[in-house]
Design a protein around this motif. Structure first.
Motif, mmCIF file in Angstrom:
data_model
loop_
_atom_site.group_PDB
_atom_site.id
_atom_site.type_symbol
_atom_site.label_atom_id
_atom_site.label_comp_id
_atom_site.label_asym_id
_atom_site.label_seq_id
_atom_site.Cartn_x
_atom_site.Cartn_y
_atom_site.Cartn_z
ATOM 1 N N LEU B 198 12.935 5.799 63.264
ATOM 2 C CA LEU B 198 13.848 6.894 62.902
ATOM 3 C C LEU B 198 13.910 7.080 61.381
ATOM 4 O O LEU B 198 14.042 8.195 60.885
ATOM 5 N N ARG B 204 18.613 10.893 56.095
ATOM 6 C CA ARG B 204 19.606 11.785 56.706
ATOM 7 C C ARG B 204 19.368 11.918 58.204
ATOM 8 O O ARG B 204 20.292 11.830 59.005
ATOM 9 N N HIS B 205 18.095 12.168 58.567
ATOM 10 C CA HIS B 205 17.786 12.333 59.988
ATOM 11 C C HIS B 205 18.090 11.043 60.743
ATOM 12 O O HIS B 205 18.637 11.073 61.841
ATOM 13 N N GLU B 207 20.222 8.750 60.028
ATOM 14 C CA GLU B 207 21.671 8.580 60.136
ATOM 15 C C GLU B 207 22.236 9.521 61.206
ATOM 16 O O GLU B 207 23.065 9.124 62.013
ATOM 17 N N ALA B 208 21.747 10.761 61.204
ATOM 18 C CA ALA B 208 22.224 11.733 62.203
ATOM 19 C C ALA B 208 21.833 11.310 63.609
ATOM 20 O O ALA B 208 22.471 11.705 64.580
ATOM 21 N N LEU B 209 20.780 10.499 63.718
ATOM 22 C CA LEU B 209 20.355 10.029 65.038
ATOM 23 C C LEU B 209 20.976 8.672 65.381
ATOM 24 O O LEU B 209 20.548 7.997 66.314
ATOM 25 N N GLY B 210 21.961 8.260 64.615
ATOM 26 C CA GLY B 210 22.750 7.089 65.009
ATOM 27 C C GLY B 210 22.461 5.798 64.271
ATOM 28 O O GLY B 210 23.014 4.756 64.607
#
Lengths: 244, 310
Positions: B198, B204-205, B207-210
């Protein structure tokens, strides 16, 4: 049943500059909120704050609970964010990138790839794609997730006309299926086609929230963008002047 | 894909057999004739090839982690200055007790961890700033090293340079410890593999994916630095393995870490076993520092990869 998302006096500051002060609004399932404003006004920052990716003050309530009290994992199940295009240095293929987005209850990879017109690209590395193809891949990745809220940062950027229309129609379809969407758009026509509510950000800390029907008027938008916007029939269009 | 894994294992087995057989004297491990040959095979060559395998694997793992951590495919285990601080520690050890390889290794280990502590201080910075801090720290440690080398008595210089070019002949860390470190590092890496994948999408991506990116970065930095410290302590500074092998394995096995990490752990080990075998035999009975050979192999391979990518 609490509202899906409620903002009360939300303020965002970045690098010592106040981007937004005291924004209050709320949204429910099956609504599209479009954020409009000039470059650098803080539209993307608002999306990042709503995704919990940058700090904000005030109260942001998600399903009745403070956003900041959710873990990162919990937030990722509730909010899907589409922002900048991911880097391409490490050779991920489109299929690998999509697999990283899949969550239970999300769309099936093949049908999502078909919807976004990227079936033929699945085995290609992201670095070999055009910006438009990468943007479609990001939108497909979004559709693979089962989050009730989507935060989209210029989803039609890089797309050709056909795929811009496809993207707007996809947003309408998602809304009809109960998805709540907050999106930044630069094209007023696209915003008019899809918005239920608007958030207008002026770039000096001010923000206004209201029904799209009330805020879509040429005077308000001309003032917001400091550029001429005129009415043509039912449409609002930028006034580019006469052909030279 | 199965074919590629099979080819990697076959090459590994063939390389281990070759490394066991080759040397100043060729010995067939399947027909050992006397106890002298047996001693050479099992007391000298076998532990050394296992050391080379473990160190190479650890360097390749650390390289793969640093590349993702810093979001930069040109990163390698020494990019944040750990090699420089370890070298400064090793030379300090050499100055204090000139004839003790053990003290030199201890100095390298302490030096590596001092370097890691410096790096950890900057772990909260973003990838680019952290990389910049690492480059500056590396320059600082190079200056410290140059100063120590200037003060080092002449008879210690050869030993210091040999160590700095990579030296598997004086490893003081037991093989079992190195192999355990290889296994533990690989298992830890595989446990983090989904989060690492990830992270390939950007912080950022991820983090947005958990992913808790801050925690992941700290863990990764500590893990990669610790692995580098062990490898440097065991064999000095050996370049290019940590840079080239993860790239090569991504080309062969794709970008996902559940494949890249085990392939790098094996591929890095394989390359160092081959390079060390060559280092022991090219000018036998003398030995070349193995770092020279990894560079001679690594530079053209890396340039080839760069040209292929462009």
């Amino acid at each position: 049943m609490p509202e899906l998302l409620t903002l009360t006096n939300v303020a965002i500051e970045r690098a010592g500059r106040c981007l937004l002060s005291r924004l209050s609004c709320s949204m429910n399932a099956g609504e599209v909120v479009v954020i409009l404003g000039p470059n650098g006004a803080g539209k993307s920052s608002l999306l990042l704050a709503l995704a919990g990716l940058i700090p904000s003050t005030g109260e942001t309530s998600l399903l009745g609970k403070d956003l900041h009290h959710y873990s990162r994992h919990e937030l990722s199940r509730l909010i899907a964010w589409q922002g900048e295009l991911p880097p391409t240095e490490f050779g991920l293929t489109v299929q690998q990138r999509l697999n990283l987005a899949v969550t239970e209850g999300g769309g099936a990879l093949k049908s999502v790839a078909k919807t976004m017109d990227i079936q033929a690209l699945l085995q290609r590395p992201l670095g070999e794609l055009s910006s438009g193809e990468r943007q479609r891949t990001e939108l497909a990745a979004l559709m693979l997730r089962d989050a009730p809220i989507w935060l989209l940062d210029e989803p039609t950027a890089h797309l050709d006309l056909k795929h811009q229309i496809q993207c707007i129609n996809m947003m309408k379809k998602q809304r009809s299926q109960g998805r709540a969407i907050i999106t930044v758009l630069h094209d007023i026509q696209q915003a008019m086609a899809v918005a239920d509510h608007l958030i207008l950000i002026d770039g000096v800390g001010g923000a206004e929230y209201g029904e799209a029907g009330l805020l879509f008027n040429s005077g308000r938008l001309s003032q917001l963008f400091d550029a001429p916007v005129v009415t043509q029939g039912d449409l609002l269009v930028p006034d580019y002047g006469k052909r030279m | 894909m199965m074919l590629r894994w099979s080819a990697l294992f076959f090459t590994l087995c063939a390389s281990l057999l070759l490394a066991l057989s080759i040397g100043e004297q060729w010995i067939n491990p399947f027909s050992v004739t006397d106890s002298f040959e047996q001693m050479i095979l099992w007391d000298l060559r076998f532990p050394r090839l296992l050391t080379a395998f473990a160190v190479g694997g650890l360097l390749a793992l650390a390289g793969a982690w640093f590349q993702v951590l810093l979001g930069n495919p040109l990163a390698e285990p020494y990019v944040l200055g750990v090699a420089g601080s370890a070298s400064a520690g090793a030379v300090t050890g050499l100055m204090l007790i000139p004839d003790s390889a053990w003290v030199m290794s201890l100095g390298a280990f302490i030096g590596a961890w001092i370097g890691i502590l410096f790096v950890m201080f900057f772990s909260h910075l973003g990838s680019n700033r952290m990389l910049l801090a690492g480059v500056v720290l590396a320059a600082f440690w190079s200056a410290v090293l140059a100063l120590l080398l200037a003060l080092l008595p002449e008879q210690g210089l050869f030993r210091a340079f040999a160590w700095m070019m990579g030296d598997l002949s004086h490893s003081d860390i037991p093989v079992t410890v190195l192999l355990s470190a290889w296994v533990i590092a690989l298992v830890c890496g595989l446990m983090l593999s989904r989060a690492l994948d990830l992270l390939l999408l950007g912080e950022r991506h991820a983090e947005a994916l958990g992913v808790d990116v801050k925690k992941l970065r700290q863990r990764l930095l500590l893990l990669a630095s610790a692995v580098t410290a062990i490898a440097v302590t065991a064999a000095g500074t050996i370049g290019f393995i940590g840079l080239v092998i993860p790239h090569l394995m991504r080309l062969l096995f794709g970008s996902l870490h559940r494949a890249v990490l085990p392939a790098s752990a094996i591929g890095g080990g394989l390359l160092l076993v081959l390079a060390d075998s060559a280092a022991r035999t090219v000018i036998a009975p003398a030995e070349l520092p193995v770092g020279i050979l990894t560079a001679i192999i690594g530079v053209p391979v890396f340039l080839f990869l760069l040209l292929r990518r462009s």
